[in-house]
Design a protein around this motif. Structure first.
Motif, PDB file in Angstrom:
ATOM      1  N   ASP A   1       0.800  -1.228   0.000  1.00 47.51           N
ATOM      2  CA  ASP A   1       0.000   0.000   0.000  1.00 47.51           C
ATOM      3  C   ASP A   1       0.834   1.281   0.000  1.00 47.51           C
ATOM      4  OD1 ASP A   1      -2.298  -1.531   0.035  1.00 47.51           O
ATOM      5  OD2 ASP A   1      -2.498  -1.443   2.221  1.00 47.51           O
ATOM      6  N   LEU A   2       2.138   1.167   0.198  1.00 47.77           N
ATOM      7  CA  LEU A   2       2.973   2.370   0.300  1.00 47.77           C
ATOM      8  C   LEU A   2       3.073   3.083  -1.043  1.00 47.77           C
ATOM      9  CD1 LEU A   2       5.804   1.091   2.651  1.00 47.77           C
ATOM     10  CD2 LEU A   2       3.980   2.728   3.193  1.00 47.77           C
ATOM     11  N   PRO A   3       2.957   4.411  -1.018  1.00 53.83           N
ATOM     12  CA  PRO A   3       3.036   5.175  -2.263  1.00 53.83           C
ATOM     13  C   PRO A   3       4.466   5.292  -2.768  1.00 53.83           C
ATOM     14  CG  PRO A   3       2.824   6.670  -0.407  1.00 53.83           C
ATOM     15  CD  PRO A   3       2.717   5.268   0.144  1.00 53.83           C
ATOM     16  N   LEU A   4       4.575   5.452  -4.072  1.00 49.85           N
ATOM     17  CA  LEU A   4       5.882   5.763  -4.660  1.00 49.85           C
ATOM     18  C   LEU A   4       5.671   6.545  -5.937  1.00 49.85           C
ATOM     19  CD1 LEU A   4       6.675   3.860  -7.325  1.00 49.85           C
ATOM     20  CD2 LEU A   4       7.035   2.159  -5.585  1.00 49.85           C
ATOM     21  N   THR A   5       6.725   7.230  -6.314  1.00 49.76           N
ATOM     22  CA  THR A   5       6.736   7.975  -7.573  1.00 49.76           C
ATOM     23  C   THR A   5       7.640   7.228  -8.533  1.00 49.76           C
ATOM     24  OG1 THR A   5       6.422  10.050  -6.379  1.00 49.76           O
ATOM     25  CG2 THR A   5       7.250  10.211  -8.638  1.00 49.76           C
ATOM     26  N   THR A   6       7.134   6.986  -9.734  1.00 50.98           N
ATOM     27  CA  THR A   6       7.930   6.288 -10.732  1.00 50.98           C
ATOM     28  C   THR A   6       8.968   7.229 -11.338  1.00 50.98           C
ATOM     29  OG1 THR A   6       6.339   6.797 -12.465  1.00 50.98           O
ATOM     30  CG2 THR A   6       6.044   4.702 -11.285  1.00 50.98           C
ATOM     31  N   LEU A   7       9.921   6.671 -12.028  1.00 50.76           N
ATOM     32  CA  LEU A   7      10.990   7.462 -12.626  1.00 50.76           C
ATOM     33  C   LEU A   7      10.451   8.483 -13.622  1.00 50.76           C
ATOM     34  CD1 LEU A   7      14.053   7.777 -12.446  1.00 50.76           C
ATOM     35  CD2 LEU A   7      14.264   6.098 -14.282  1.00 50.76           C
ATOM     36  N   ASP A   8       9.307   8.174 -14.246  1.00 54.22           N
ATOM     37  CA  ASP A   8       8.716   9.126 -15.186  1.00 54.22           C
ATOM     38  C   ASP A   8       7.755  10.109 -14.510  1.00 54.22           C
ATOM     39  OD1 ASP A   8       6.455   7.582 -14.728  1.00 54.22           O
ATOM     40  OD2 ASP A   8       6.278   6.863 -16.778  1.00 54.22           O
ATOM     41  N   GLY A   9       7.736  10.114 -13.168  1.00 50.55           N
ATOM     42  CA  GLY A   9       6.947  11.096 -12.423  1.00 50.55           C
ATOM     43  C   GLY A   9       5.537  10.675 -12.063  1.00 50.55           C
TER      44      GLY A   9
ATOM     45  N   PRO B   1      10.558  -1.765 -14.168  1.00 52.04           N
ATOM     46  CA  PRO B   1      10.134  -0.488 -13.599  1.00 52.04           C
ATOM     47  C   PRO B   1      11.161   0.105 -12.638  1.00 52.04           C
ATOM     48  CG  PRO B   1       8.777  -2.289 -12.740  1.00 52.04           C
ATOM     49  CD  PRO B   1       9.707  -2.881 -13.748  1.00 52.04           C
ATOM     50  N   MET B   2      11.156   1.422 -12.591  1.00 54.20           N
ATOM     51  CA  MET B   2      12.062   2.157 -11.707  1.00 54.20           C
ATOM     52  C   MET B   2      11.275   3.241 -10.975  1.00 54.20           C
ATOM     53  SD  MET B   2      15.551   1.417 -12.705  1.00 54.20           S
ATOM     54  CE  MET B   2      16.448   2.930 -12.683  1.00 54.20           C
ATOM     55  N   SER B   3      11.693   3.494  -9.744  1.00 53.79           N
ATOM     56  CA  SER B   3      11.107   4.596  -8.983  1.00 53.79           C
ATOM     57  C   SER B   3      11.919   5.854  -9.243  1.00 53.79           C
ATOM     58  CB  SER B   3      11.126   4.288  -7.483  1.00 53.79           C
ATOM     59  OG  SER B   3      12.406   4.559  -6.929  1.00 53.79           O
ATOM     60  N   ASP B   4      11.390   6.952  -8.753  1.00 53.95           N
ATOM     61  CA  ASP B   4      12.163   8.182  -8.725  1.00 53.95           C
ATOM     62  C   ASP B   4      13.290   7.986  -7.705  1.00 53.95           C
ATOM     63  OD1 ASP B   4      12.850  10.780  -9.355  1.00 53.95           O
ATOM     64  OD2 ASP B   4      11.245  11.703  -8.199  1.00 53.95           O
ATOM     65  N   LYS B   5      14.269   8.867  -7.706  1.00 54.70           N
ATOM     66  CA  LYS B   5      15.389   8.771  -6.785  1.00 54.70           C
ATOM     67  C   LYS B   5      14.897   8.854  -5.342  1.00 54.70           C
ATOM     68  CE  LYS B   5      18.767  11.286  -8.245  1.00 54.70           C
ATOM     69  NZ  LYS B   5      19.853  12.251  -8.461  1.00 54.70           N
ATOM     70  N   VAL B   6      15.413   7.969  -4.470  1.00 48.46           N
ATOM     71  CA  VAL B   6      14.991   7.912  -3.070  1.00 48.46           C
ATOM     72  C   VAL B   6      16.202   7.817  -2.152  1.00 48.46           C
ATOM     73  CG1 VAL B   6      12.800   6.753  -3.626  1.00 48.46           C
ATOM     74  CG2 VAL B   6      14.798   5.380  -2.990  1.00 48.46           C
ATOM     75  N   ASP B   7      15.963   8.094  -0.873  1.00 44.55           N
ATOM     76  CA  ASP B   7      16.932   7.792   0.170  1.00 44.55           C
ATOM     77  C   ASP B   7      16.597   6.416   0.720  1.00 44.55           C
ATOM     78  OD1 ASP B   7      18.218  10.210  -0.096  1.00 44.55           O
ATOM     79  OD2 ASP B   7      17.400  11.087   1.733  1.00 44.55           O
ATOM     80  N   VAL B   8      17.615   5.577   0.883  1.00 43.25           N
ATOM     81  CA  VAL B   8      17.402   4.230   1.411  1.00 43.25           C
ATOM     82  C   VAL B   8      17.847   4.106   2.867  1.00 43.25           C
ATOM     83  CG1 VAL B   8      17.516   3.182  -0.880  1.00 43.25           C
ATOM     84  CG2 VAL B   8      19.607   3.365   0.491  1.00 43.25           C
ATOM     85  N   ASN B   9      18.539   5.116   3.363  1.00 42.02           N
ATOM     86  CA  ASN B   9      19.018   5.157   4.749  1.00 42.02           C
ATOM     87  C   ASN B   9      18.738   6.533   5.346  1.00 42.02           C
ATOM     88  OD1 ASN B   9      20.149   2.547   4.681  1.00 42.02           O
ATOM     89  ND2 ASN B   9      22.145   3.299   4.006  1.00 42.02           N
ATOM     90  N   GLY B  10      18.858   6.633   6.659  1.00 48.15           N
ATOM     91  CA  GLY B  10      18.779   7.917   7.343  1.00 48.15           C
ATOM     92  C   GLY B  10      17.372   8.397   7.621  1.00 48.15           C
ATOM     93  N   ASP B  11      17.295   9.638   8.122  1.00 47.08           N
ATOM     94  CA  ASP B  11      16.019  10.219   8.526  1.00 47.08           C
ATOM     95  C   ASP B  11      15.039  10.358   7.370  1.00 47.08           C
ATOM     96  OD1 ASP B  11      16.967  10.412  11.102  1.00 47.08           O
ATOM     97  OD2 ASP B  11      17.517  12.531  10.940  1.00 47.08           O
TER      98      ASP B  11
END
Length: 163
Positions: free
Chosen positions: A6-14, A92-102
């Motif tokens: 159910d978690l949202p994400l943005t794809t690489l194409d927005g 498929p690819m997501s938009d750029k994300v942080d995988v660690n940290g706050d």
């Protein structure tokens, strides 16, 4: 584990979607990727896995991240062009994300709770860390960056999910 789906994400194409919609009800190998890393040639084996198993209910999903020595500095368009032109990526690819940290993406909050075979959970070590997710959203495997996408243990785990 439907929480992950159910978690949202943005794809690489927005585009806006959810993790579950992006997997399309299939098992997935989730990988944080980078274009300027010594491990970047793993894209070839990731694409081969995607092509080999997609008809059986499997996909690879790339999550570009610039958290490791700035090895993914490009824009979404630059990342898409690089992956397509250099490695023929069709998964498929997501938009750029942080995988660690706050600022860790919520998907990676869930994924990093999974321990690897030595029992270590927590932060992603480097680019190209891999997580195997079943169609129901349960995280069933974690493989560190140096493990090649076509390693025997990954292939066996994919096969067990696909029956």
């Amino acid at each position: 584990m439907s929480e992950l789906l159910d978690l949202p994400l943005t794809t690489l194409d927005g585009g806006s979607t959810t993790f579950g919609a992006l997997t399309g009800g299939r098992a997935a190998l989730v990988v944080n990727v980078a274009s300027r890393c010594g491990l970047t040639p793993q894209y070839t084996k990731l694409e081969a896995l995607h092509e080999e198993f997609s008809a059986r209910g499997f996909t690879v999903i790339g999550f570009p991240s610039n958290q490791f020595n700035g090895q993914e500095p490009g824009t979404a368009a630059e990342i898409a062009e690089f992956c397509s032109a250099t490695y023929g990526v069709t998964f498929p690819m997501s938009d750029k994300v942080d995988v660690n940290g706050d600022g860790r993406d919520p998907i990676y909050v869930e994924l990093t709770q999974k321990a690897d075979t030595s029992g270590a959970a927590g932060d992603v070590q480097w680019n190209f860390e891999k997580f195997l997710v079943a169609a129901d959203g349960s995280v069933v495997g974690r493989y560190r960056p140096a493990t090649e996408p076509d390693a025997a243990e990954i292939r066996v785990d994919i096969e067990s999910l696909l029956g």
